[in-house]
Design a protein around this motif. Structure first.
Motif, PDB file in Angstrom:
ATOM      1  N   VAL A  89       3.490  -5.986   8.379  1.00  0.00           N
ATOM      2  CA  VAL A  89       3.886  -4.908   7.481  1.00  0.00           C
ATOM      3  C   VAL A  89       2.662  -4.357   6.770  1.00  0.00           C
ATOM      4  CG1 VAL A  89       4.461  -6.513   5.597  1.00  0.00           C
ATOM      5  CG2 VAL A  89       5.496  -4.247   5.638  1.00  0.00           C
ATOM      6  N   SER A  90       2.646  -3.034   6.605  1.00  0.00           N
ATOM      7  CA  SER A  90       1.575  -2.363   5.858  1.00  0.00           C
ATOM      8  C   SER A  90       2.211  -1.469   4.815  1.00  0.00           C
ATOM      9  CB  SER A  90       0.728  -1.488   6.787  1.00  0.00           C
ATOM     10  OG  SER A  90       0.120  -2.256   7.790  1.00  0.00           O
ATOM     11  N   TYR A  91       1.777  -1.622   3.583  1.00  0.00           N
ATOM     12  CA  TYR A  91       2.220  -0.749   2.502  1.00  0.00           C
ATOM     13  C   TYR A  91       1.111   0.261   2.272  1.00  0.00           C
ATOM     14  CZ  TYR A  91       5.626  -4.461   1.869  1.00  0.00           C
ATOM     15  OH  TYR A  91       6.625  -5.389   2.076  1.00  0.00           O
ATOM     16  N   LYS A  92       1.419   1.559   2.413  1.00  0.00           N
ATOM     17  CA  LYS A  92       0.392   2.594   2.409  1.00  0.00           C
ATOM     18  C   LYS A  92       0.321   3.397   1.118  1.00  0.00           C
ATOM     19  CE  LYS A  92       0.702   3.331   7.355  1.00  0.00           C
ATOM     20  NZ  LYS A  92       0.825   4.338   8.387  1.00  0.00           N
ATOM     21  N   LYS A  93       1.465   3.723   0.552  1.00  0.00           N
ATOM     22  CA  LYS A  93       1.542   4.538  -0.658  1.00  0.00           C
ATOM     23  C   LYS A  93       2.658   3.997  -1.524  1.00  0.00           C
ATOM     24  CE  LYS A  93       0.246   8.856   1.598  1.00  0.00           C
ATOM     25  NZ  LYS A  93       0.614  10.240   1.874  1.00  0.00           N
ATOM     26  N   VAL A  94       2.590   4.298  -2.807  1.00  0.00           N
ATOM     27  CA  VAL A  94       3.678   3.914  -3.696  1.00  0.00           C
ATOM     28  C   VAL A  94       4.904   4.746  -3.338  1.00  0.00           C
ATOM     29  CG1 VAL A  94       4.491   3.875  -6.088  1.00  0.00           C
ATOM     30  CG2 VAL A  94       2.138   3.233  -5.574  1.00  0.00           C
ATOM     31  N   ALA A  95       5.999   4.082  -3.168  1.00  0.00           N
ATOM     32  CA  ALA A  95       7.259   4.775  -2.900  1.00  0.00           C
ATOM     33  C   ALA A  95       7.941   5.019  -4.244  1.00  0.00           C
ATOM     34  CB  ALA A  95       8.139   3.918  -2.013  1.00  0.00           C
ATOM     35  N   ARG A  96       8.562   6.148  -4.351  1.00  0.00           N
ATOM     36  CA  ARG A  96       9.363   6.452  -5.534  1.00  0.00           C
ATOM     37  C   ARG A  96      10.659   7.064  -5.038  1.00  0.00           C
ATOM     38  NH1 ARG A  96       4.648   6.675  -8.273  1.00  0.00           N
ATOM     39  NH2 ARG A  96       4.521   5.108  -9.870  1.00  0.00           N
ATOM     40  N   GLY A  97      11.735   6.764  -5.730  1.00  0.00           N
ATOM     41  CA  GLY A  97      13.027   7.310  -5.327  1.00  0.00           C
ATOM     42  C   GLY A  97      13.599   6.567  -4.128  1.00  0.00           C
ATOM     43  N   GLU A 133      11.472  10.360  -0.125  1.00  0.00           N
ATOM     44  CA  GLU A 133      12.252  11.589   0.047  1.00  0.00           C
ATOM     45  C   GLU A 133      11.425  12.810   0.422  1.00  0.00           C
ATOM     46  OE1 GLU A 133      16.209  11.566  -2.400  1.00  0.00           O
ATOM     47  OE2 GLU A 133      14.567  10.858  -3.696  1.00  0.00           O
ATOM     48  N   ASP A 134      10.147  12.847   0.027  1.00  0.00           N
ATOM     49  CA  ASP A 134       9.314  14.004   0.386  1.00  0.00           C
ATOM     50  C   ASP A 134       8.763  13.895   1.812  1.00  0.00           C
ATOM     51  OD1 ASP A 134       7.263  12.126   0.197  1.00  0.00           O
ATOM     52  OD2 ASP A 134       6.198  13.160  -1.422  1.00  0.00           O
ATOM     53  N   GLY A 135       9.156  12.846   2.540  1.00  0.00           N
ATOM     54  CA  GLY A 135       8.735  12.669   3.919  1.00  0.00           C
ATOM     55  C   GLY A 135       7.465  11.861   4.098  1.00  0.00           C
ATOM     56  N   ALA A 136       6.761  11.563   3.020  1.00  0.00           N
ATOM     57  CA  ALA A 136       5.522  10.787   3.122  1.00  0.00           C
ATOM     58  C   ALA A 136       5.836   9.357   3.563  1.00  0.00           C
ATOM     59  CB  ALA A 136       4.782  10.777   1.797  1.00  0.00           C
ATOM     60  N   GLU A 137       5.043   8.872   4.513  1.00  0.00           N
ATOM     61  CA  GLU A 137       5.206   7.487   4.964  1.00  0.00           C
ATOM     62  C   GLU A 137       4.555   6.567   3.938  1.00  0.00           C
ATOM     63  OE1 GLU A 137       5.271   5.504   9.194  1.00  0.00           O
ATOM     64  OE2 GLU A 137       3.190   5.832   8.560  1.00  0.00           O
ATOM     65  N   THR A 138       5.351   5.663   3.398  1.00  0.00           N
ATOM     66  CA  THR A 138       4.851   4.731   2.388  1.00  0.00           C
ATOM     67  C   THR A 138       4.523   3.367   2.965  1.00  0.00           C
ATOM     68  OG1 THR A 138       7.071   3.993   1.796  1.00  0.00           O
ATOM     69  CG2 THR A 138       6.191   5.896   0.595  1.00  0.00           C
ATOM     70  N   GLY A 139       5.004   3.124   4.172  1.00  0.00           N
ATOM     71  CA  GLY A 139       4.717   1.852   4.817  1.00  0.00           C
ATOM     72  C   GLY A 139       5.207   1.855   6.244  1.00  0.00           C
ATOM     73  N   GLU A 140       4.771   0.846   6.983  1.00  0.00           N
ATOM     74  CA  GLU A 140       5.276   0.675   8.341  1.00  0.00           C
ATOM     75  C   GLU A 140       5.298  -0.804   8.678  1.00  0.00           C
ATOM     76  OE1 GLU A 140       2.956   2.576  11.378  1.00  0.00           O
ATOM     77  OE2 GLU A 140       1.073   1.930  10.507  1.00  0.00           O
ATOM     78  N   MET A 141       6.170  -1.128   9.607  1.00  0.00           N
ATOM     79  CA  MET A 141       6.348  -2.517  10.017  1.00  0.00           C
ATOM     80  C   MET A 141       6.510  -2.569  11.525  1.00  0.00           C
ATOM     81  SD  MET A 141       9.473  -3.522   7.399  1.00  0.00           S
ATOM     82  CE  MET A 141       9.543  -5.255   7.858  1.00  0.00           C
ATOM     83  N   THR A 142       6.135  -3.693  12.099  1.00  0.00           N
ATOM     84  CA  THR A 142       6.545  -4.035  13.443  1.00  0.00           C
ATOM     85  C   THR A 142       7.224  -5.392  13.336  1.00  0.00           C
ATOM     86  OG1 THR A 142       4.750  -2.807  14.470  1.00  0.00           O
ATOM     87  CG2 THR A 142       5.816  -4.496  15.811  1.00  0.00           C
ATOM     88  N   VAL A 143       8.479  -5.415  13.743  1.00  0.00           N
ATOM     89  CA  VAL A 143       9.250  -6.659  13.754  1.00  0.00           C
ATOM     90  C   VAL A 143       9.424  -7.044  15.217  1.00  0.00           C
ATOM     91  CG1 VAL A 143      11.370  -7.821  13.045  1.00  0.00           C
ATOM     92  CG2 VAL A 143      10.482  -5.900  11.677  1.00  0.00           C
TER      93      VAL A 143
END
Length: 151
Positions: A89-97, A133-143
Motif C-alpha cells: 500500500v502507498s499513501y500519496k496525498k491526504v484524503a478528505r471527505g 471526491e475531486d478525483g485525486a488519487e490519494t493512495g493505491e494498493m495491490t492485494v
C-alpha cells in the motif's frame, strides 16, 4: 414458484464482515473485473490531519479487492476459499471527505481457475486505486489473493 432474489456482494459483505458495517462501507459496483466501494466521511474515523485514518483507508481498499475477488470466483467457493496473501500500500496525498476504492482484477479468471483445476493454489493480484471526491488519487494498493482449496 418464484426464486428468491440473491443478495448482492455488498449485502453479503455487510452481513459477514463486521468491519464493513462498522465503517459503513457502500458497495457501488461489483463485477468480476471491477469493484467500487465508498467510505463516507465520518469524523470518528479521522486522523490527526483530519483525513481518514490509514487503517480505514486500508480497510476500504481491501474490502473492494475482496468484492471483485468474490464476484470473479463465486462459482469456485464450494471448493476453495479466497484469502489475501500479501498487500502493498502507498499513501500519496491526504484524503478528505468521501474516499472511493476502485479494485481491478489483474489476472484472467480462466487462468486462475485452470491453476486451481491442476491442483495448485493460484495467486492473483488485485490493484486498488483510492481517490477523493475531486478525483485525486490519494493512495493505491495491490492485494495478492489466493484460492485455497478446501480439504
Amino acid at each position: 414458484m418464484t426464486a428468491e432474489p440473491q443478495p448482492s456482494i455488498g449485502e453479503l459483505m455487510a452481513a459477514s464482515v463486521p468491519m464493513v458495517r462498522t465503517l459503513n462501507l457502500e458497495y457501488l459496483e461489483t463485477t468480476p473485473e471491477r469493484a467500487v466501494v465508498a467510505f463516507p466521511d465520518q469524523p470518528e474515523y479521522r486522523n490527526h490531519v483530519q483525513g481518514p485514518h490509514a487503517g480505514a483507508m486500508f480497510t476500504v481498499g481491501e474490502s473492494a479487492s475482496g468484492a471483485v475477488t468474490l464476484a470473479a470466483f463465486a462459482d469456485q467457493l464450494a471448493r476453495a476459499v479466497p484469502l489475501p496473501v500479501r498487500v502493498e500500500v502507498s499513501y500519496k496525498k491526504v484524503a478528505r471527505g468521501r474516499v472511493t476504492a476502485t479494485a481491478t482484477l489483474r489476472r484472467p479468471v480462466a487462468e486462475v481457475v485452470a491453476e486451481l483445476d491442476a491442483g495448485n493454489r493460484p495467486e492473483f493480484p488485485v490493484h486498488v486505486s483510492l481517490t477523493r471526491e475531486d478525483g485525486a488519487e490519494t493512495g493505491e494498493m495491490t492485494v495478492v489473493w489466493t484460492l485455497r482449496p478446501n480439504d
